[in-house]
Design a protein around this motif. Structure first.
Motif, PDB file in Angstrom:
ATOM      1  N   GLY A  53      35.008  41.563  45.704  1.00 26.99           N
ATOM      2  CA  GLY A  53      34.043  40.602  46.210  1.00 26.99           C
ATOM      3  C   GLY A  53      34.557  39.741  47.343  1.00 26.99           C
ATOM      4  N   LEU A  54      33.975  38.520  47.457  1.00 29.47           N
ATOM      5  CA  LEU A  54      34.234  37.584  48.552  1.00 29.47           C
ATOM      6  C   LEU A  54      34.070  38.275  49.904  1.00 29.47           C
ATOM      7  CD1 LEU A  54      36.046  36.360  46.014  1.00 29.47           C
ATOM      8  CD2 LEU A  54      36.658  34.733  47.792  1.00 29.47           C
ATOM      9  N   LEU A  87      40.539  37.465  39.520  1.00 29.70           N
ATOM     10  CA  LEU A  87      41.443  37.636  40.655  1.00 29.70           C
ATOM     11  C   LEU A  87      42.650  36.715  40.485  1.00 29.70           C
ATOM     12  CD1 LEU A  87      38.847  37.877  43.564  1.00 29.70           C
ATOM     13  CD2 LEU A  87      39.605  39.620  41.935  1.00 29.70           C
ATOM     14  N   GLU A  88      43.833  37.331  40.398  1.00 31.72           N
ATOM     15  CA  GLU A  88      45.050  36.590  40.085  1.00 31.72           C
ATOM     16  C   GLU A  88      46.168  36.809  41.117  1.00 31.72           C
ATOM     17  OE1 GLU A  88      45.726  34.244  38.242  1.00 31.72           O
ATOM     18  OE2 GLU A  88      44.879  34.356  36.216  1.00 31.72           O
ATOM     19  N   PRO A  89      45.923  36.496  42.389  1.00 33.63           N
ATOM     20  CA  PRO A  89      47.004  36.662  43.375  1.00 33.63           C
ATOM     21  C   PRO A  89      48.179  35.720  43.152  1.00 33.63           C
ATOM     22  CG  PRO A  89      45.121  35.526  44.351  1.00 33.63           C
ATOM     23  CD  PRO A  89      44.664  36.046  43.024  1.00 33.63           C
ATOM     24  N   SER A  90      47.943  34.554  42.536  1.00 31.42           N
ATOM     25  CA  SER A  90      49.046  33.603  42.341  1.00 31.42           C
ATOM     26  C   SER A  90      50.108  34.124  41.387  1.00 31.42           C
ATOM     27  CB  SER A  90      48.521  32.262  41.832  1.00 31.42           C
ATOM     28  OG  SER A  90      47.863  31.553  42.861  1.00 31.42           O
ATOM     29  N   GLU A 131      40.446  40.380  48.573  1.00 30.84           N
ATOM     30  CA  GLU A 131      39.077  40.028  48.943  1.00 30.84           C
ATOM     31  C   GLU A 131      38.778  40.593  50.344  1.00 30.84           C
ATOM     32  OE1 GLU A 131      40.970  35.946  47.579  1.00 30.84           O
ATOM     33  OE2 GLU A 131      41.566  37.591  48.909  1.00 30.84           O
ATOM     34  N   LEU A 132      37.508  40.644  50.691  1.00 29.28           N
ATOM     35  CA  LEU A 132      37.122  41.336  51.923  1.00 29.28           C
ATOM     36  C   LEU A 132      36.607  40.418  53.027  1.00 29.28           C
ATOM     37  CD1 LEU A 132      35.449  44.352  50.138  1.00 29.28           C
ATOM     38  CD2 LEU A 132      37.403  44.509  51.688  1.00 29.28           C
TER      39      LEU A 132
END
Length: 331
Positions: free
Chosen positions: A10-11, A180-183, A304-305
């Motif tokens: 998403g995003l 969403l867990e990029p951290s 994200e896009l």
């Protein structure tokens, strides 16, 4: 037999017309936007844009449809940006790139707003099946925010997890939830917090009757963080094969993974468009290297896009959907 499901985290980038219209509208209503109020004209513009990106995903043939998160000006911080007991303060860098967001400072007890659920409800009017929800993972949202109320990192993470679980509990029926867990990659938790991060993900995952994917990206997880994430009660873990395919494969070889996986196969920050054949080759390579025949492979972009121009974003949607179709033909 492995099922390939084409989807995204998403995003999305705003349609070009919406960028112009919303920039003009927001320029005249800065005070309303800061307070969280949006005019009817702004609401209508976002509704139209959401409808368009839903239709575009359907036209591409994606198996899971997101509502696009077009209103998320603060990216993953958005659920806090619209919440009570949160002050939006100075502009800070969004991870290590040229995007910025307003810093959410939590000043009181957090309560769910239903904001994300309302957008999913709107999208569900166009989506008969395959609706997918997107939320920031609790660890990443806590990492992006500042605590000026709870006074303890563990208590703050618990509060963020409960807040997201309450938000998720208001969702309409969805088939999949991407957390969403990029951290977890960018700012990995140490001993103790790594186990609490897994427990926080459990809290959010348990709030929905859907398949839950903990999607990590911008690299690979440290081994201990990955081992704790494996303890989380999620259906799949996401691996960014664009940024670091070797370490991600090593983690799976060493510690195993869930019965399903999400693979970041398409670069969400690069305008080069991958071919369906390249995407399939990456799926086959991952399965060969890890020696597993997964029930479901979620074929997705690594990030994200919203970083992409609209035309390149749309071409990547097509490539993902066509790669899934190619798998069905060759299976």
């Amino acid at each position: 037999m492995t099922r390939v499901v084409a989807t995204t985290p998403g995003l999305y980038p705003l349609p070009d017309w919406a960028k112009d219209d919303l920039s003009d509208l927001k320029g005249h209503q800065k005070d309303d936007l800061i307070s969280g109020d949006e005019s009817e004209a702004i609401t209508e513009a976002y509704d139209r844009a959401r409808s368009e990106v839903v239709e575009r995903q359907q036209a591409a043939g994606l198996d899971r449809i997101v509502e696009g998160q077009l209103r998320w000006d603060d990216m993953l911080a958005h659920p806090l940006a619209v919440a009570d007991s949160v002050d939006m303060r100075g502009i800070v860098r969004y991870y290590d790139n040229n995007n910025f967001y307003r810093e959410p400072v939590v000043t009181g007890d957090l309560t769910a707003t239903g904001d994300v659920a309302a957008e999913l409800e709107s999208a569900s009017e166009q989506v008969d099946e395959g609706l997918q929800a997107v939320l920031p993972g609790p660890y990443s949202l806590a990492d992006l925010a500042t605590d000026d109320h709870y006074g303890d990192e563990a208590a703050f993470l618990d509060a963020i997890a409960d807040f997201l679980a309450d938000e998720a509990g208001q969702f309409p029926d969805v088939e999949t939830l991407f957390l969403l867990e990029p951290s977890l990659v960018e700012n990995p938790p140490g001993d103790g917090p790594d186990a609490r991060a897994s427990e926080a993900i459990d809290t959010v995952a348990s709030a929905v009757d859907a398949d839950v994917v903990a999607h990590t990206y911008w690299g690979a997880l440290e081994e201990k963080v990955y081992a704790h994430l494996m303890d989380a009660d999620v259906d799949a873990i996401g691996f960014d094969l664009v940024s670091d395919h070797d370490q991600n494969v090593y983690n799976v070889q060493e510690y195993g993974t869930k019965d399903d996986v999400a693979l970041g196969l398409v670069d969400g920050q690069n305008t080069l468009v991958e071919s369906p054949e390249t995407i399939r080759e990456r799926i086959d390579w991952f399965q060969e290297m890890t020696g597993d025949d997964y029930g479901t492979v979620y074929a997705t972009s690594n990030t994200e896009l919203f970083y992409l121009p609209v035309n390149k974003f749309e071409e990547k949607l097509d490539a993902l959907a066509n790669a899934a179709d190619l798998e069905e033909v060759e299976a």
